[in-house]
Enzyme design. Structure first.
Site, PDB file in Angstrom:
ATOM      1  N   ASP A   1       1.002  -1.165  -0.152  1.00 18.91           N
ATOM      2  CA  ASP A   1      -0.121  -0.260   0.146  1.00 18.91           C
ATOM      3  C   ASP A   1       0.782   1.216   0.016  1.00 18.91           C
ATOM      4  O   ASP A   1       1.558   1.710   1.137  1.00 18.91           O
ATOM      5  CB  ASP A   1      -1.016  -0.103   1.312  1.00 18.91           C
ATOM      6  CG  ASP A   1      -1.977   1.084   1.398  1.00 18.91           C
ATOM      7  OD1 ASP A   1      -2.055   1.820   0.255  1.00 18.91           O
ATOM      8  OD2 ASP A   1      -2.568   1.508   2.322  1.00 18.91           O
TER       9      ASP A   1
ATOM     10  N   ASP B   1      -1.757   5.360  -5.843  1.00 23.75           N
ATOM     11  CA  ASP B   1      -1.995   4.502  -4.509  1.00 23.75           C
ATOM     12  C   ASP B   1      -2.164   2.922  -4.841  1.00 23.75           C
ATOM     13  O   ASP B   1      -3.166   2.247  -5.536  1.00 23.75           O
ATOM     14  CB  ASP B   1      -3.221   5.089  -3.967  1.00 23.75           C
ATOM     15  CG  ASP B   1      -3.600   3.923  -2.675  1.00 23.75           C
ATOM     16  OD1 ASP B   1      -2.919   3.491  -2.445  1.00 23.75           O
ATOM     17  OD2 ASP B   1      -4.911   4.083  -2.178  1.00 23.75           O
TER      18      ASP B   1
END
Length: 513
Positions: A111, A323
């Protein structure tokens, strides 16, 4: 008493040390008519009357092995990649990390949209006990690790406003964009990783790191179907994995991934800069929490969409974020409608537009590559990201004898544009924190990559094999490295036979025997 194999290795080490010393002295002109004699005084690290636990010896040696890797063995830290961008399968990519002493393995989502590595604690409330992904869930326990320590409120590493006066523990609460969240406290423990040294050769090392121990979870994190052990935060703040390891001298302040889009997914994640001549770079917007880029325009089939440039300007509630923890792509509302209209106008002669569950779809009787247009995201620095039809469409079955393909870009009425795995896949993506930029290039993520091992680009590893692209570059002093490592190995052998396997490996690396 050492086993016979260790005695043989010890004799080889002693002989090698003597040979290297003589060669080094000859090269320095110190051997002529006579060879100066000397006495080396040895002192015990642990006194004779001091009781030493095996775990203490191992912990001490691991710290020294980490220094060996930093000082003598040019390499890069490599993490495995599992998962895929297919929202109907896994829908995200994850890696494996080993934490604690003895080390336990945890599956954590990759992440880049968050900063903290956290794993589920054994005392966690509302946390899944099994996973629909077929992976075993592991739970971290500070009491089970001999190297674990809690982070107190007074610790300089505690930047949280949620300290408990009762327990004096540095606590945290995180909320994610999908309305999930986690609460827990910070701990310090060892993280173990593989450093690629040469062709098909890796070495294990470890480093202390601060991470979260999750005691409560909410939202999507509580669902069993895609449950894993935690999240691998790779943001650019001080407690992110990349920031901590770079501050310890373990890795440069840059990391790269290449997420494989087809088949079973997988890919590459390295702490270092993947090198490729096709890579283009765009500067990061400064002083942002997330990896935010200057998106300037969107082109469909080579034509710029009629969108006010102010839509993409970075502000408190606007901007374009990269992201890897997001599966889909989210476009600001002002850009989403022109995007769908442009695609529909181009494909209408060959595909019938329909709406399926509020999603724009198209009934297609031939290949989407022949019908749907390319899309281009244009960023600052003359950097463009080209998207194929497969990057913004998903096959949703069949209707009336035709294949139904639907746009899987989502509309975001909050003003943010978020680039998730659907467009990050099948590309080298470089997060260069040192130079404050992000780079990318189309790539087959099942192929080998060149990885930079210095701040420059003169030295790199090619699929695990050291290569120097500049004849004038001297990556490190190999004779000196061999001498120092052999001196260390001499004392490793004196500790006991449990280090024989490590000794054998290092002898292969540094003596080629």
């Amino acid at each position: 008493m050492l086993p016979g194999n260790c005695m043989k290795l010890l004799m080889m080490v002693m002989a090698a040390i003597a040979a290297i010393a003589i060669v080094a002295a000859e090269e320095d002109g110190r051997i002529g008519a006579s060879f100066p004699a000397g006495v080396l005084r040895l002192e015990r690290v642990f006194p004779v009357n001091h009781s030493v636990e095996l775990e203490e010896l191992i912990a001490r040696d691991r710290a020294r092995h980490a220094r060996i890797l930093q000082n003598f063995a040019s390499g890069f830290v490599d993490f495995p990649v599992i998962g895929s961008s297919d929202p109907f399968l896994v829908g995200f990519y994850y890696t494996k990390v080993k934490l604690g002493s003895p080390p336990r393995e945890y599956n954590v989502q990759i992440d880049t949209g968050s900063d903290i590595l956290w794993v589920t604690c054994g005392s966690c409330n509302n946390c899944p006990q099994t996973s629909g992904l077929g992976v075993e869930l592991n739970f971290y326990d500070t009491a089970s690790s001999s190297t674990a320590s809690l982070i107190s409120c007074s610790d300089r590493r505690c930047a949280s406003d949620e300290c408990s006066s009762e327990t004096n523990q540095c606590a945290y609460t995180f909320h994610y964009g999908d309305n999930s969240g986690t609460t827990g406290y910070y701990v310090s423990d060892l993280i173990y990783f593989d450093t690629v040294l040469g062709t098909s050769l890796t070495a294990n090392s470890s480093s202390p790191i601060v991470f979260g121990c999750s005691t409560s979870q909410s939202g999507g994190l509580t669902k069993m179907d895609r449950a894993i052990d935690g999240i691998f935060g790779l943001g650019q703040q001080g407690l992110s994995v990349i920031s901590q390891l770079s501050s310890h001298g373990i890795s440069p302040k840059v990391f790269s991934h290449c997420l494989k889009g087809d088949g079973n997914g997988g890919g590459i994640l390295v702490l270092g800069e993947i090198l490729n001549p096709s890579i283009v770079y765009s500067p990061l917007v400064p002083s942002k929490v997330h990896y935010t880029l200057y998106l300037q325009s969107i082109a469909v089939n080579g034509k710029i969409l009629p969108v006010d440039p102010g839509v993409f300007v970075s502000s408190n509630n606007r901007g374009t974020i990269v992201d890897s923890g997001t599966t889909l792509v989210y476009l600001a509302s002002e850009a989403y409608e022109p995007f769908i209209s442009a695609i529909t106008a181009i494909v209408s002669p060959s595909a019938r537009p329909i709406i399926s569950g509020k999603r724009p779809c198209y009934l297609v009787s031939s290949s989407i590559e022949d019908i749907f247009p390319p899309v281009c995201l244009n960023f600052a620095g003359d950097a463009s990201m080209d998207l194929r039809p497969a990057d913004y469409l998903a096959h949703m079955g069949f209707l009336e004898g035709a294949a139904m393909w639907c746009v899987i870009f989502e509309e975001n009425d909050l003003g943010l544009t978020i680039l998730g795995d659907l467009v990050l896949k099948d590309k080298i993506i470089i997060y260069d924190l040192a130079r404050q930029r992000i780079g990318w290039a189309e790539y087959d993520c099942s192929s080998p990559v060149n990885v930079s091992i210095t701040s420059g680009k003169d030295e790199f590893m090619n699929a695990g094999q050291y290569v120097s692209s500049s004849s004038s570059s001297v990556p490190f002093n190999l004779p000196l490295a061999r001498t120092n490592v052999l001196l260390l190995l001499f004392w490793e052998l004196m500790i006991g036979s449990y280090l024989c396997s490590l000794t054998s490996m290092l002898l292969v690396v540094f003596l080629d025997i």
